[in-house]
Enzyme design. Structure first.
Site, mmCIF file in Angstrom:
data_model
loop_
_atom_site.group_PDB
_atom_site.id
_atom_site.type_symbol
_atom_site.label_atom_id
_atom_site.label_comp_id
_atom_site.label_asym_id
_atom_site.label_seq_id
_atom_site.Cartn_x
_atom_site.Cartn_y
_atom_site.Cartn_z
ATOM 1 N N LEU A 102 0.842 -1.199 0.000
ATOM 2 C CA LEU A 102 0.000 0.000 0.000
ATOM 3 C C LEU A 102 0.875 1.247 0.000
ATOM 4 O O LEU A 102 0.554 2.225 0.671
ATOM 5 C CB LEU A 102 -0.924 0.013 1.224
ATOM 6 C CG LEU A 102 -2.206 -0.813 1.147
ATOM 7 C CD1 LEU A 102 -3.078 -0.542 2.367
ATOM 8 C CD2 LEU A 102 -3.016 -0.542 -0.123
ATOM 9 N N CYS A 104 7.528 -8.971 -14.531
ATOM 10 C CA CYS A 104 6.395 -9.852 -14.224
ATOM 11 C C CYS A 104 5.036 -9.148 -14.204
ATOM 12 O O CYS A 104 4.219 -9.355 -15.086
ATOM 13 C CB CYS A 104 6.637 -10.565 -12.898
ATOM 14 S SG CYS A 104 7.972 -11.767 -13.007
ATOM 15 N N GLY A 146 6.341 -2.178 -11.997
ATOM 16 C CA GLY A 146 6.965 -2.460 -13.291
ATOM 17 C C GLY A 146 7.665 -3.792 -13.193
ATOM 18 O O GLY A 146 7.262 -4.655 -12.406
ATOM 19 N N GLY A 186 3.093 5.593 -5.116
ATOM 20 C CA GLY A 186 4.335 6.001 -5.766
ATOM 21 C C GLY A 186 4.181 5.997 -7.275
ATOM 22 O O GLY A 186 3.083 6.225 -7.789
HETATM 23 P P1 NAD Z 1 14.720 -14.293 -17.891
HETATM 24 O O1 NAD Z 1 14.510 -13.654 -19.209
HETATM 25 O O2 NAD Z 1 15.639 -13.670 -16.903
HETATM 26 O O3 NAD Z 1 15.237 -15.798 -18.105
HETATM 27 C C1 NAD Z 1 14.761 -16.659 -19.100
HETATM 28 C C2 NAD Z 1 15.947 -17.506 -19.567
HETATM 29 O O4 NAD Z 1 15.488 -18.533 -20.436
HETATM 30 C C3 NAD Z 1 16.990 -16.719 -20.376
HETATM 31 O O5 NAD Z 1 18.264 -16.890 -19.795
HETATM 32 C C4 NAD Z 1 16.921 -17.339 -21.773
HETATM 33 O O6 NAD Z 1 18.176 -17.322 -22.444
HETATM 34 C C5 NAD Z 1 16.483 -18.736 -21.442
HETATM 35 N N1 NAD Z 1 15.881 -19.482 -22.555
HETATM 36 C C6 NAD Z 1 15.066 -19.042 -23.550
HETATM 37 N N2 NAD Z 1 14.717 -20.068 -24.345
HETATM 38 C C7 NAD Z 1 15.297 -21.188 -23.839
HETATM 39 C C8 NAD Z 1 15.274 -22.547 -24.183
HETATM 40 N N3 NAD Z 1 14.557 -22.983 -25.227
HETATM 41 N N4 NAD Z 1 15.984 -23.423 -23.440
HETATM 42 C C9 NAD Z 1 16.692 -22.999 -22.355
HETATM 43 N N5 NAD Z 1 16.750 -21.712 -21.982
HETATM 44 C C10 NAD Z 1 16.059 -20.821 -22.704
HETATM 45 O O7 NAD Z 1 13.266 -14.468 -17.256
HETATM 46 P P2 NAD Z 1 12.888 -14.655 -15.705
HETATM 47 O O8 NAD Z 1 12.690 -13.332 -15.073
HETATM 48 O O9 NAD Z 1 13.812 -15.620 -15.079
HETATM 49 O O10 NAD Z 1 11.437 -15.285 -15.843
HETATM 50 C C11 NAD Z 1 11.241 -16.613 -16.268
HETATM 51 C C12 NAD Z 1 9.796 -17.000 -16.004
HETATM 52 O O11 NAD Z 1 9.560 -17.005 -14.602
HETATM 53 C C13 NAD Z 1 8.759 -16.050 -16.583
HETATM 54 O O12 NAD Z 1 7.614 -16.783 -16.960
HETATM 55 C C14 NAD Z 1 8.424 -15.156 -15.412
HETATM 56 O O13 NAD Z 1 7.142 -14.562 -15.534
HETATM 57 C C15 NAD Z 1 8.472 -16.151 -14.275
HETATM 58 N N6 NAD Z 1 8.761 -15.575 -12.957
HETATM 59 C C16 NAD Z 1 9.777 -14.683 -12.816
HETATM 60 C C17 NAD Z 1 10.031 -14.139 -11.565
HETATM 61 C C18 NAD Z 1 11.097 -13.083 -11.396
HETATM 62 O O14 NAD Z 1 11.138 -12.478 -10.314
HETATM 63 N N7 NAD Z 1 11.960 -12.819 -12.369
HETATM 64 C C19 NAD Z 1 9.257 -14.506 -10.458
HETATM 65 C C20 NAD Z 1 8.264 -15.471 -10.641
HETATM 66 C C21 NAD Z 1 8.006 -15.985 -11.902
#
Ligand code: NAD
Length: 449
Positions: free
Chosen positions: A259, A269, A266, A262
């Site tokens: 809450l 996610c 962003g 700001g």
């Molecule tokens: P990211 O872009 O940092 O990482 C994704 C990775 O997957 C990259 O390193 C990319 O090179 C790799 N990649 C792409 N195609 C590939 C393949 N065919 N085989 C192997 N590797 C491959 O993304 P992220 O932030 O880690 O998010 C990943 C997922 O997790 C998303 O669905 C996101 O919504 C979810 N998520 C992220 C967070 C967060 O805080 N970042 C939290 C919860 C859920």
């Protein structure tokens, strides 16, 4: 009991998950298509900023429990349990999620499997994806070993990723109830330590597991936009949104967290996840159920334009020729992630309106430069603030919360501070002769500062 695990995709989520699974004692292979990322990780270097991660990465590589590869052959031969952790970004020109990477994992992995395996999806996906991938996996299985596809959504927060993985609020595992397999038993083995530690283990069907993640994000986004909408009302009525948030937050049904009025949310996610959720509701014929999320998104985006409008007004109606210091570029503190960062968006907008914008962030400089190369980047707060007509604090790093107004006063041309995260000691700045603006607050100070 030790498991042999592969984590497919070692970005923010996957690298953390891989290191933490090794920390729990499992043998883990991280797989990615990005050779630069892999060679850094293999050398024990985290390719992004995440507190506590490099220690456990290095420790587990040294212990021989954690390796990295680009080879799906190696991953298929090595692991019995696979986690999908690739990105699901917003499709260009559409609200929907781009599932190309998730599909490509199944396409590449399944035909290579030669033993019974369980595939857990961790990526955030639209409801229905896991079931579709399960069908696809059954079609692609070549050697009589049909993998079970289950969903184990991830709730980690960047900045707290290690803690959130090793001490999560809950574990959610969704399985295909029509083709019952061993996924729950496997998940309980993978997470046995966490379950022993008392972490709740929630067992669901596939669709519910997917929806737990997207609805949690929708709820959090709504909470943030709610308080930002209240900030808009506070500004025109002379009320103070931080006091309002404190007061309503005492109600345990509401709670104080999330809450903080700001410049809005962003990152990689929330924005894309609520859009993908709306798109999926439309595909399912229930778009009205999530129409409110469009307003949540609108309120959020309005915070960015509204902040630029505010600083322009404070500077006499034009940003042409104004010098603005932007403190903070990451979408949140303790992260170097600048994906859809409100801070950089505001910095970019101010520049497009004619300001000279100098940015400083403790960790996100390199990533910022890559996506906004035309902004100016300073190596310290002090350098960024030199001769500034206004300072905008847009990410609540502790370093900024602790700034001394008396010291900064000597550097600037005008003493105007925009506290985009309501994270500063407003009275302190005002006492030092600054004009202070925080979203939804009635405080100000002298306008001719
Ligand atoms: P990211 O872009 O940092 O990482 C994704 C990775 O997957 C990259 O390193 C990319 O090179 C790799 N990649 C792409 N195609 C590939 C393949 N065919 N085989 C192997 N590797 C491959 O993304 P992220 O932030 O880690 O998010 C990943 C997922 O997790 C998303 O669905 C996101 O919504 C979810 N998520 C992220 C967070 C967060 O805080 N970042 C939290 C919860 C859920």
């Amino acid at each position: 009991m030790t498991c042999r695990i592969s984590v497919l995709g070692v970005g923010y989520l996957g690298a953390t998950h891989a290191a933490c699974m090794a920390e729990l004692g499992h043998e883990v292979m991280g797989v990615d298509t990005d050779p630069a990322k892999l060679s850094k990780l293999a050398a024990g270097e985290v390719p992004f900023y995440e507190p506590e991660l490099s220690e456990i990465l290095q420790k587990n590589i040294s212990a021989g429990r954690l390796t990295f590869t680009s080879s799906y052959d190696d991953a298929a031969a090595f692991a019995d349990v696979h986690f999908i952790a690739v990105g699901t970004p917003q499709k260009t020109g559409e609200l929907a999620a781009d599932l190309t990477y998730v599909d490509s994992v199944i396409d590449n992995l399944v035909p290579r499997l030669r033993k019974p395996t369980t595939i857990f999806g961790k990526s955030t996906v639209p409801v229905g994806t896991a079931e579709r991938l399960g069908i696809k996996a059954r079609e692609l299985a070549e050697h009589g070993h049909i993998p079970e596809v289950a969903w184990n959504p991830e709730f980690l927060r960047e900045g707290y990723a290690v803690k959130d993985t090793l001490q999560p609020d809950r574990l959610v595992v969704g399985v295909d109830k029509n083709t019952p397999g061993r996924a729950i038993e496997v998940a309980k083995r993978v997470y046995s330590q966490l379950i022993k530690d008392g972490v709740p283990f929630v067992e669901t069907d596939l669709a519910t597991a997917e929806l737990v993640k997207t609805s949690a994000n929708a709820f959090l986004a709504t909470k943030i936009s709610f308080i930002n909408a209240m900030a808009e009302i506070c500004e025109v009525s002379g009320a103070d949104v931080t006091e309002l948030a404190d007061a309503i937050g005492y109600d345990t049904r509401i709670g104080r967290r999330f809450l903080n009025a700001g410049i809005g949310f962003g990152g990689g996610c929330l924005p894309k996840d609520i859009r993908a959720f709306m798109a999926r509701a439309g595909e399912l014929g229930v778009d009205q159920a999530l129409t409110f999320l469009r307003e949540v998104d609108n309120i959020n985006m309005r915070r960015r334009t509204g902040t630029v409008d505010k600083v322009r007004t404070l500077l006499g109606g034009s940003l042409v020729g104004a010098k603005i210091a932007v403190l903070g570029a990451a979408f949140k503190p303790e992260s170097d992630d600048v994906r859809d960062s409100p801070a950089l968006n505001i910095a970019g907008q101010a520049q497009l309106q004619g300001a000279t914008v100098t940015v400083y962030d403790p960790k996100a400089m390199e990533n910022s430069r890559r996506i906004y190369p035309t902004l100016i980047y300073a190596s310290s707060v002090e350098k960024a603030c030199e001769q500034a007509d206004a300072i905008m604090v847009l990410t609540e790093w502790r370093e900024f919360n602790e700034l001394e107004p008396s010291k900064i006063s000597k550097l600037v041309r005008k003493k105007i501070i925009v506290d985009g995260r309501n994270c500063l000691d407003a009275e302190n700045w005002i006492d030092h002769g600054w004009y202070y603006y925080g979203p939804g607050r009635s405080l100000s100070g002298p306008i001719d500062a």
